[in-house]
Design a protein around this motif. Structure first.
Motif, PDB file in Angstrom:
ATOM      1  N   THR A 120       0.832  -1.210   0.000  1.00  0.00           N
ATOM      2  CA  THR A 120       0.000   0.000   0.000  1.00  0.00           C
ATOM      3  C   THR A 120       0.860   1.250   0.000  1.00  0.00           C
ATOM      4  O   THR A 120       0.607   2.207  -0.757  1.00  0.00           O
ATOM      5  CB  THR A 120      -0.926   0.001   1.231  1.00  0.00           C
ATOM      6  N   ALA A 121       1.888   1.259   0.830  1.00  0.00           N
ATOM      7  CA  ALA A 121       2.751   2.432   0.963  1.00  0.00           C
ATOM      8  C   ALA A 121       3.495   2.735  -0.331  1.00  0.00           C
ATOM      9  O   ALA A 121       3.479   3.874  -0.821  1.00  0.00           O
ATOM     10  CB  ALA A 121       3.736   2.220   2.110  1.00  0.00           C
ATOM     11  N   PHE A 122       4.136   1.737  -0.901  1.00  0.00           N
ATOM     12  CA  PHE A 122       4.929   1.981  -2.110  1.00  0.00           C
ATOM     13  C   PHE A 122       4.036   2.194  -3.345  1.00  0.00           C
ATOM     14  O   PHE A 122       4.425   2.922  -4.261  1.00  0.00           O
ATOM     15  CB  PHE A 122       5.917   0.838  -2.330  1.00  0.00           C
ATOM     16  N   SER A 136       4.860  12.735  -3.835  1.00  0.00           N
ATOM     17  CA  SER A 136       5.448  11.396  -3.967  1.00  0.00           C
ATOM     18  C   SER A 136       6.720  11.271  -3.129  1.00  0.00           C
ATOM     19  O   SER A 136       6.965  10.234  -2.510  1.00  0.00           O
ATOM     20  CB  SER A 136       5.763  11.115  -5.436  1.00  0.00           C
ATOM     21  N   ALA A 137       7.515  12.328  -3.097  1.00  0.00           N
ATOM     22  CA  ALA A 137       8.748  12.306  -2.302  1.00  0.00           C
ATOM     23  C   ALA A 137       8.431  12.176  -0.815  1.00  0.00           C
ATOM     24  O   ALA A 137       9.094  11.430  -0.080  1.00  0.00           O
ATOM     25  CB  ALA A 137       9.561  13.570  -2.563  1.00  0.00           C
ATOM     26  N   VAL A 138       7.406  12.896  -0.368  1.00  0.00           N
ATOM     27  CA  VAL A 138       6.977  12.775   1.026  1.00  0.00           C
ATOM     28  C   VAL A 138       6.495  11.351   1.301  1.00  0.00           C
ATOM     29  O   VAL A 138       6.837  10.742   2.318  1.00  0.00           O
ATOM     30  CB  VAL A 138       5.862  13.788   1.342  1.00  0.00           C
ATOM     31  N   ALA A 139       5.712  10.823   0.367  1.00  0.00           N
ATOM     32  CA  ALA A 139       5.202   9.454   0.515  1.00  0.00           C
ATOM     33  C   ALA A 139       6.333   8.444   0.572  1.00  0.00           C
ATOM     34  O   ALA A 139       6.257   7.457   1.311  1.00  0.00           O
ATOM     35  CB  ALA A 139       4.252   9.122  -0.641  1.00  0.00           C
ATOM     36  N   ALA A 140       7.401   8.682  -0.193  1.00  0.00           N
ATOM     37  CA  ALA A 140       8.534   7.746  -0.220  1.00  0.00           C
ATOM     38  C   ALA A 140       9.191   7.643   1.156  1.00  0.00           C
ATOM     39  O   ALA A 140       9.572   6.550   1.595  1.00  0.00           O
ATOM     40  CB  ALA A 140       9.551   8.187  -1.261  1.00  0.00           C
ATOM     41  N   VAL A 141       9.320   8.770   1.840  1.00  0.00           N
ATOM     42  CA  VAL A 141       9.912   8.763   3.182  1.00  0.00           C
ATOM     43  C   VAL A 141       9.051   7.929   4.128  1.00  0.00           C
ATOM     44  O   VAL A 141       9.549   7.074   4.870  1.00  0.00           O
ATOM     45  CB  VAL A 141      10.064  10.199   3.716  1.00  0.00           C
ATOM     46  N   PHE A 142       7.747   8.163   4.087  1.00  0.00           N
ATOM     47  CA  PHE A 142       6.844   7.424   4.964  1.00  0.00           C
ATOM     48  C   PHE A 142       6.766   5.942   4.574  1.00  0.00           C
ATOM     49  O   PHE A 142       6.549   5.082   5.438  1.00  0.00           O
ATOM     50  CB  PHE A 142       5.458   8.058   4.959  1.00  0.00           C
ATOM     51  N   ALA A 143       6.929   5.643   3.295  1.00  0.00           N
ATOM     52  CA  ALA A 143       6.916   4.244   2.853  1.00  0.00           C
ATOM     53  C   ALA A 143       8.114   3.489   3.424  1.00  0.00           C
ATOM     54  O   ALA A 143       7.996   2.322   3.837  1.00  0.00           O
ATOM     55  CB  ALA A 143       6.923   4.169   1.326  1.00  0.00           C
ATOM     56  N   LEU A 144       9.266   4.136   3.467  1.00  0.00           N
ATOM     57  CA  LEU A 144      10.453   3.508   4.054  1.00  0.00           C
ATOM     58  C   LEU A 144      10.256   3.263   5.549  1.00  0.00           C
ATOM     59  O   LEU A 144      10.643   2.213   6.067  1.00  0.00           O
ATOM     60  CB  LEU A 144      11.677   4.386   3.815  1.00  0.00           C
ATOM     61  N   VAL A 145       9.644   4.235   6.220  1.00  0.00           N
ATOM     62  CA  VAL A 145       9.351   4.060   7.645  1.00  0.00           C
ATOM     63  C   VAL A 145       8.377   2.907   7.847  1.00  0.00           C
ATOM     64  O   VAL A 145       8.551   2.066   8.740  1.00  0.00           O
ATOM     65  CB  VAL A 145       8.777   5.359   8.248  1.00  0.00           C
ATOM     66  N   GLU A 146       7.353   2.858   6.999  1.00  0.00           N
ATOM     67  CA  GLU A 146       6.358   1.782   7.082  1.00  0.00           C
ATOM     68  C   GLU A 146       7.016   0.418   6.898  1.00  0.00           C
ATOM     69  O   GLU A 146       6.750  -0.529   7.650  1.00  0.00           O
ATOM     70  CB  GLU A 146       5.275   1.979   6.028  1.00  0.00           C
TER      71      GLU A 146
END
Length: 208
Positions: A120-122, A136-146
């Motif tokens: 879901t995150a990626f 998308s860049a903000v989402a990428a940071v949170f995806a790595l955390v997830e």
């Protein structure tokens, strides 16, 4: 009992143990990350809402991509669920029961590869790339955390998270691109109809 088709501990079990060992020695962080791993998915929903809001001031193609983003995420998740059933990788808590686990062990038929949360995150990262690269860049940071939390809590091996990214990014991107083309006429009609206030900002309507 169903036979278990794949034991992923031989792939990167030592790395998994390293991360869960960190969780064992940072118990003060266990509860916050356990809460975040589910609640954090809401961040991606918020980012897609921001993408839609901004697209109201842009052309129909931009709005179509914004509306396609959540559909693309669902498409990637569906593909991941199909892959889970095909691979049937047993969860780490069954293969490595002596490791440290924050989360309770799920049912044996709740397979590990690929990670659904990470998918879901990626997928959101890829879908938002077509909408707004800053989002998308903000989402990428949170995806790595997830992805990290999924291993930290003991729910997935690192390769489950990596596999989710490898699967979700192209599937969501392609789904978004396809919908961004074929759905433009539909969105154009919706923008000209009763959904105009939802799909077009007041300033853009005034300009017409």
């Amino acid at each position: 009992m169903m036979p278990l088709a794949f034991d992923g501990s031989g792939v990167d079990g030592s790395l998994f143990t390293t991360v869960t060992g960190l969780a064992r020695h940072t118990k003060w962080l266990n509860a916050p990350l356990d809460l975040w791993t589910n609640a954090g998915l809401g961040v991606f929903a918020v980012l897609m809402v921001v993408g839609w809001w901004n697209a109201r001031r842009r052309d129909t193609h931009a709005m179509t991509l914004a509306l396609a983003a959540p559909v693309a995420v669902v498409a990637a998740f569906a593909v991941a669920e199909a892959a889970k059933k095909m691979v049937a990788e047993v969860r780490p808590c069954y293969s490595m029961p002596h490791d440290y686990f924050v989360d309770a062990c799920p049912a044996r038929t709740d397979y590990a590869f690929p990670s659904g949360h990470s998918t879901t995150a990626f997928a959101a990262v890829a879908a938002l790339w077509l909408v707004d690269r800053r989002l998308s860049a903000v989402a990428a940071v949170f995806a790595l955390v997830e992805g990290f939390t999924r291993v930290y809590l003991g729910d997935h091996y690192p390769h489950d998270v990596l596999g989710a990214a490898v699967l979700a990014l192209p599937v969501a991107y392609l789904a978004g691109r396809i919908l961004g083309r074929v759905a433009v006429p539909l969105v154009s009609r919706l923008r000209a109809g009763v959904l105009n206030p939802v799909l077009t900002a007041a300033r853009a309507r005034a300009a017409h």
